[in-house]
Scaffold this motif. Structure first.
Motif, PDB file in Angstrom:
ATOM      1  N   LEU A 162     -17.720  18.720  13.215  1.00  0.00           N
ATOM      2  CA  LEU A 162     -17.962  17.361  13.112  1.00  0.00           C
ATOM      3  C   LEU A 162     -18.783  17.264  11.691  1.00  0.00           C
ATOM      4  CD1 LEU A 162     -19.263  15.981  16.292  1.00  0.00           C
ATOM      5  CD2 LEU A 162     -16.987  15.706  15.131  1.00  0.00           C
ATOM      6  N   GLN A 163     -19.547  18.406  11.328  1.00  0.00           N
ATOM      7  CA  GLN A 163     -20.266  18.454  10.073  1.00  0.00           C
ATOM      8  C   GLN A 163     -19.492  18.370   8.888  1.00  0.00           C
ATOM      9  OE1 GLN A 163     -23.794  21.568  11.368  1.00  0.00           O
ATOM     10  NE2 GLN A 163     -22.368  22.116   9.787  1.00  0.00           N
ATOM     11  N   GLN A 164     -18.295  18.708   9.071  1.00  0.00           N
ATOM     12  CA  GLN A 164     -17.057  18.540   7.787  1.00  0.00           C
ATOM     13  C   GLN A 164     -17.023  17.279   7.384  1.00  0.00           C
ATOM     14  OE1 GLN A 164     -16.514  21.876   6.972  1.00  0.00           O
ATOM     15  NE2 GLN A 164     -17.873  22.289   8.510  1.00  0.00           N
ATOM     16  N   VAL A 165     -17.021  16.134   8.356  1.00  0.00           N
ATOM     17  CA  VAL A 165     -16.602  14.950   8.186  1.00  0.00           C
ATOM     18  C   VAL A 165     -17.913  14.235   7.041  1.00  0.00           C
ATOM     19  CG1 VAL A 165     -16.282  12.517   9.116  1.00  0.00           C
ATOM     20  CG2 VAL A 165     -15.360  14.552  10.409  1.00  0.00           C
ATOM     21  N   VAL A 166     -19.080  14.799   7.841  1.00  0.00           N
ATOM     22  CA  VAL A 166     -20.158  14.506   6.990  1.00  0.00           C
ATOM     23  C   VAL A 166     -20.232  14.911   5.494  1.00  0.00           C
ATOM     24  CG1 VAL A 166     -22.735  14.702   6.764  1.00  0.00           C
ATOM     25  CG2 VAL A 166     -21.681  14.195   9.089  1.00  0.00           C
ATOM     26  N   PHE A 167     -19.813  16.294   5.163  1.00  0.00           N
ATOM     27  CA  PHE A 167     -19.870  16.850   3.968  1.00  0.00           C
ATOM     28  C   PHE A 167     -18.640  16.107   3.020  1.00  0.00           C
ATOM     29  CE2 PHE A 167     -21.064  20.667   6.288  1.00  0.00           C
ATOM     30  CZ  PHE A 167     -22.441  20.451   6.450  1.00  0.00           C
ATOM     31  N   LYS A 168     -17.638  15.765   3.705  1.00  0.00           N
ATOM     32  CA  LYS A 168     -16.431  15.024   3.064  1.00  0.00           C
ATOM     33  C   LYS A 168     -16.862  13.806   2.644  1.00  0.00           C
ATOM     34  CE  LYS A 168     -12.677  17.215   5.433  1.00  0.00           C
ATOM     35  NZ  LYS A 168     -11.444  16.905   6.012  1.00  0.00           N
TER      36      LYS A 168
END
Length: 294
Positions: A162-168
């Protein structure tokens, strides 16, 4: 929390971009600033540095203490006058160059100081807007909601993907005009809080959350991105919301996805990845824009 009452007020609350700041000077004003410093520097070098140097080196040191004051004053006036004679022209030119270099240095420092003040005012403006009003405005080009950093509500466990969505989202803000990400707020504007995320951390507090977030951003977006990210925490309805403010980056920021560099851009209220052709076109246009402003 009743956000509907704040919605009408939020309509007039427009986000301040770097282009709308009171100190975001044009290219002409910056060049004029440097030109003035560079011109004033040689003048001060010739009129002040050169005479003072001649005065100091011609003072005679300790031996001058026995000379009457009136005679010392007359000698000082003579040395100051001699500094402007034609024979001293090479020395005057040397001090003009020194003064110009000092003036240019102070000019660059002043512009950097004004740029830092511009950033501070931008952050102060964004923080001045109350969180309920910000949420009531809804998601847009410079505002995004995320219910959590890595807590999966369906699985009821930590889900690092889910962190990937935040970083994007953050990368999209950095590559556009900047923006604000609210972690702990769901898509409908409901306050969820980051308490579930905190329970998954080794240090379950705000400092631990910020440390984990910034370390992950450094790994995903690079160290340069961290300098443009600012985290603040707000207590609202008994829950904690993390406000992540991302400044506009002058350099392209890439999201590293399993070793693959991806260029993301905020478009409307969503973040999209650009393919190689689109990224090249966008970066070329942005480069031309910066060149006109330089």
């Amino acid at each position: 929390m009743d956000l509907s009452a704040a919605a009408n007020s939020a309509q007039v609350a427009k986000p301040m971009t770097m282009h709308s700041l009171p100190f975001s000077g044009s290219s002409f004003s910056k060049k004029r600033e440097l030109f003035l410093h560079t011109v004033i520097g040689p003048v001060l070098g010739i009129l002040i540095l050169h005479p003072l140097t001649a005065l100091v080196y011609g003072s005679g040191g300790a031996a001058a203490a026995s000379v009457p004051f009136a005679e010392q004053l007359g000698s000082a006036v003579d040395r100051l006058s001699a500094a402007f004679e034609i024979e001293m022209l090479p020395m005057s030119l040397a001090f003009a160059v020194i003064g110009g270099a000092i003036g240019l240095t102070f000019g660059l420092y002043h512009l950097r100081l004004m740029a830092d003040r511009q950033i501070i005012r931008s952050l102060e403006h964004q923080l001045a807007e109350e969180l309920p009003l910000l949420i009531a405005r809804g998601e847009g080009a410079q505002l995004e909601f995320k219910s959590s950093l890595r807590w999966g509500t369906r699985e009821q466990r930590a889900n690092r993907s889910l962190q990937q969505v935040v970083f994007k989202t953050i990368a999209g803000f950095l590559n556009n005009d900047g923006g604000t990400l609210l972690i702990g707020v769901d898509d409908s504007g409901g306050i969820v809080g980051i308490e579930a995320d905190l329970k998954t951390l080794k240090h379950p507090n705000k400092d631990g959350f910020e440390r984990v977030l910034m370390d992950a951003i450094r790994s995903a977006l690079g160290g340069n991105a961290c300098a443009l990210i600012h985290c603040y925490f707000h207590d609202l309805d008994g829950r904690t919301v993390c406000r992540v403010i991302a400044q506009k980056s002058l350099e392209p920021i890439y999201f590293l996805d399993n070793g693959v560099a991806r260029f993301l851009l905020r478009a409307g209220n969503s973040t999209r990845e650009l393919d190689a052709r689109e990224a090249h076109t966008h970066l070329s246009q942005r480069g031309k824009e910066y060149a006109r402003q330089a």
